[in-house]
Scaffold this active site. Structure first.
Site, PDB file in Angstrom:
ATOM      1  N   PRO A   1       0.484   1.859  -4.152  1.00 41.04           N
ATOM      2  CA  PRO A   1       0.135   1.726  -5.522  1.00 41.04           C
ATOM      3  C   PRO A   1      -1.121   2.684  -5.863  1.00 41.04           C
ATOM      4  O   PRO A   1      -2.331   2.342  -5.585  1.00 41.04           O
ATOM      5  CB  PRO A   1      -0.317   0.242  -5.604  1.00 41.04           C
ATOM      6  CG  PRO A   1      -0.604  -0.182  -4.070  1.00 41.04           C
ATOM      7  CD  PRO A   1      -0.142   0.816  -3.288  1.00 41.04           C
TER       8      PRO A   1
ATOM      9  N   GLN B   1       2.486  -4.348  -8.245  1.00 36.99           N
ATOM     10  CA  GLN B   1       1.140  -4.927  -7.742  1.00 36.99           C
ATOM     11  C   GLN B   1       0.175  -5.392  -8.983  1.00 36.99           C
ATOM     12  O   GLN B   1       0.208  -4.399  -9.854  1.00 36.99           O
ATOM     13  CB  GLN B   1       0.417  -3.809  -6.957  1.00 36.99           C
ATOM     14  CG  GLN B   1      -0.915  -4.381  -6.405  1.00 36.99           C
ATOM     15  CD  GLN B   1      -1.976  -3.524  -5.591  1.00 36.99           C
ATOM     16  OE1 GLN B   1      -2.457  -2.451  -6.360  1.00 36.99           O
ATOM     17  NE2 GLN B   1      -1.673  -3.292  -4.142  1.00 36.99           N
TER      18      GLN B   1
ATOM     19  N   CYS C   1      -9.226  -2.702  -3.604  1.00 38.75           N
ATOM     20  CA  CYS C   1      -9.628  -1.924  -4.619  1.00 38.75           C
ATOM     21  C   CYS C   1     -11.323  -2.238  -4.482  1.00 38.75           C
ATOM     22  O   CYS C   1     -11.841  -2.991  -4.849  1.00 38.75           O
ATOM     23  CB  CYS C   1      -9.254  -2.009  -5.965  1.00 38.75           C
ATOM     24  SG  CYS C   1      -9.812  -0.915  -7.354  1.00 38.75           S
TER      25      CYS C   1
ATOM     26  N   LYS D   1      -2.453  -6.871  -0.185  1.00 40.33           N
ATOM     27  CA  LYS D   1      -2.976  -5.529  -0.007  1.00 40.33           C
ATOM     28  C   LYS D   1      -4.640  -5.622   0.530  1.00 40.33           C
ATOM     29  O   LYS D   1      -5.588  -6.325  -0.573  1.00 40.33           O
ATOM     30  CB  LYS D   1      -2.844  -4.551  -0.761  1.00 40.33           C
ATOM     31  CG  LYS D   1      -3.273  -2.983  -0.162  1.00 40.33           C
ATOM     32  CD  LYS D   1      -2.716  -1.887  -1.036  1.00 40.33           C
ATOM     33  CE  LYS D   1      -2.975  -0.519  -0.287  1.00 40.33           C
ATOM     34  NZ  LYS D   1      -4.251  -0.196  -0.163  1.00 40.33           N
TER      35      LYS D   1
ATOM     36  N   HIS E   1      -5.464  -1.915   4.883  1.00 38.55           N
ATOM     37  CA  HIS E   1      -6.123  -0.477   4.991  1.00 38.55           C
ATOM     38  C   HIS E   1      -7.147  -0.566   6.239  1.00 38.55           C
ATOM     39  O   HIS E   1      -7.907  -1.535   6.035  1.00 38.55           O
ATOM     40  CB  HIS E   1      -6.728  -0.352   3.551  1.00 38.55           C
ATOM     41  CG  HIS E   1      -7.515   1.184   3.279  1.00 38.55           C
ATOM     42  ND1 HIS E   1      -6.617   2.057   2.343  1.00 38.55           N
ATOM     43  CD2 HIS E   1      -8.499   1.606   3.983  1.00 38.55           C
ATOM     44  CE1 HIS E   1      -7.477   3.143   2.602  1.00 38.55           C
ATOM     45  NE2 HIS E   1      -8.429   3.075   3.245  1.00 38.55           N
TER      46      HIS E   1
ATOM     47  N   ASN F   1      -2.139   1.407   6.391  1.00 39.61           N
ATOM     48  CA  ASN F   1      -2.665   2.130   5.401  1.00 39.61           C
ATOM     49  C   ASN F   1      -3.990   2.742   5.707  1.00 39.61           C
ATOM     50  O   ASN F   1      -4.958   2.222   6.312  1.00 39.61           O
ATOM     51  CB  ASN F   1      -2.672   1.538   3.999  1.00 39.61           C
ATOM     52  CG  ASN F   1      -2.989   2.219   2.802  1.00 39.61           C
ATOM     53  OD1 ASN F   1      -3.859   1.931   2.198  1.00 39.61           O
ATOM     54  ND2 ASN F   1      -2.753   3.371   2.666  1.00 39.61           N
ATOM     55  N   GLY F   2      -3.885   4.291   5.313  1.00 32.14           N
ATOM     56  CA  GLY F   2      -5.165   4.936   5.648  1.00 32.14           C
ATOM     57  C   GLY F   2      -4.921   6.052   6.612  1.00 32.14           C
ATOM     58  O   GLY F   2      -4.604   6.151   7.732  1.00 32.14           O
TER      59      GLY F   2
ATOM     60  N   ALA G   1      -0.793   7.310   0.728  1.00 32.27           N
ATOM     61  CA  ALA G   1      -1.298   7.419  -0.625  1.00 32.27           C
ATOM     62  C   ALA G   1      -1.518   8.918  -1.434  1.00 32.27           C
ATOM     63  O   ALA G   1      -0.642   9.489  -1.769  1.00 32.27           O
ATOM     64  CB  ALA G   1      -2.709   6.563  -0.809  1.00 32.27           C
TER      65      ALA G   1
END
Length: 390
Positions: free
Chosen positions: A26, A80, A109, A150, A178, A209-210, A233
């Site tokens: 996202p 999301q 975030c 997330k 992440h 993720n990451g 991403a």
């Protein structure tokens, strides 16, 4: 009619085939329908919408129109939301339910504005709120509709593991993790060991993720963690064909993006041009970038691409997913009408706003003791769009 997918079946099928789900992250402003359609033509299995503010989505028809659009074949898709109150999160999820295959709560975030307003990573320090949001959703949505979260790794890894275990117990379908802390920058390495320990701590699927810049990075991450999915991403912005194995954006991808623009006259120039700026980052020379990045019309962009990039490209374009059959989303009045009026004090919908529920004649000698004495006054499950009896 929107085609629907079972995301847990997707995870199970890839597991049986000894591989992993390839996921497009996202990304605010960028993970909209056009980009989602593009990356699905190049190996992406599962796409996310951009992060959407749940309260704005419920309150404003213009926000719904600008933040979410879809097509018949835009599946599997997870929408999301950023939310910190159950009413907004549940209502926003009910609104998109007919057009999505799952919803996700953003707890990752790290931007200052999100943290300041209690969204994103701010929720990681308030696990009870996350739990309440998840339980509220899980109790009201069908079981085959996934509910996910997330998160980012916390400095104290034990807290991350405990949080994931609690989320698993309250019915979360899968978790995206992440591999950086909220304080780390994207240029820093992810914590592979921490990700591995989290993956070993729960049984529900985990998407890592990451740090993924190439397909080899994704394969290596999966090989190390034995996770169920890998999310990319910013690298997908630079190369939408990343999961197909391409090292840079192939010319077929650029040409397909042009054709998609021709399919949908409503695509904005900003969207069209910005994505091309990312895609051409490793294709154009520095001098070419200086020219291309300052073009200001569809015609100028297309002319430049045809003359400088695609002048020798003659291969036919083949794609499985396209922008045919946009869906005109219809949202339940029973939900949207609850959010028509906002509280001037806190900005929340009056239907849920605690500021409006204080009875000055019922204090019993204690200041604000009458603040929501009866939980029924704040009932956010009164309208069930899945009730088949009506």
């Amino acid at each position: 009619m929107k085609n629907k997918s079972n995301i847990l079946d997707l995870f199970e099928n890839t597991r049986l085939n000894r591989t992993y789900v390839k996921v497009s992250a996202p990304m605010v402003r960028y993970s909209k329908i056009h980009f989602r359609t593009l990356v699905k033509n190049y190996g992406v299995d599962l796409t996310f919408s951009p992060m959407i503010m749940a309260d704005s989505f419920c309150q404003n028809a213009k926000a719904r129109a600008s933040e979410f659009s879809t097509t018949v074949n835009d599946s599997p898709l997870i929408v999301q939301f950023a939310a910190n109150t159950t009413g907004d999160f549940l209502d926003a999820s009910k609104l998109v339910y007919p057009y999505a295959d799952g919803i996700d709560l953003n707890c990752g975030c790290p931007q200052k504005w999100a943290m300041k307003d209690g969204y994103g990573c701010a929720l990681l320090s308030n696990t009870q709120t996350i739990y309440d949001l998840m339980k509220g959703i899980r109790n009201c949505l069908p079981n085959d509709f996934t509910v996910s979260v997330k998160i980012r790794i916390l400095k104290e890894l034990k807290r991350s593991i405990e949080m994931c275990q609690q989320l698993e117990k309250c019915g979360v379908s899968f978790i995206t993790v992440h591999g950086r802390t909220p304080q780390q920058k994207s240029s820093e390495d992810i914590d592979i060991d921490a990700l591995h320990q989290v993956c070993q701590s729960i049984k529900i699927p985990i998407v890592a993720n990451g740090g993924v810049k190439t397909l080899l990075d994704a394969d290596n991450l999966y090989g190390t963690l034995k996770c169920n999915g890998v999310m990319a991403a910013s690298a997908l912005l630079t190369n939408p064909a990343l999961f197909s194995g391409a090292n840079v954006t192939p010319l077929s991808c650029i040409k397909l993006w042009m054709l998609m623009k021709d399919k949908d006259p409503n695509i904005s120039f900003q969207c069209y041009h910005h994505h091309l700026v990312f895609m051409l980052e490793k294709v154009l020379t520095k001098q070419q970038k200086n020219i291309f990045n300052h073009l200001s019309s569809f015609e100028a962009v297309d002319d430049y691409l045809i003359s400088n990039i695609l002048n020798c490209y003659t291969s036919p374009i083949e794609f499985e997913y396209n922008l045919d059959e946009f869906i005109s989303c219809e949202y339940a009045d029973e939900i949207t009408l609850k959010h028509v009026s906002k509280c001037r004090r806190c900005g929340k919908s009056i239907h849920y706003c605690l500021c409006m529920k204080y009875d000055c004649n019922n204090t019993e000698g204690k200041y604000f003791s009458s603040y929501v004495n009866d939980i029924a006054l704040c009932d956010y499950t009164g309208f069930d769009i899945f009730d088949e009896t009506g």
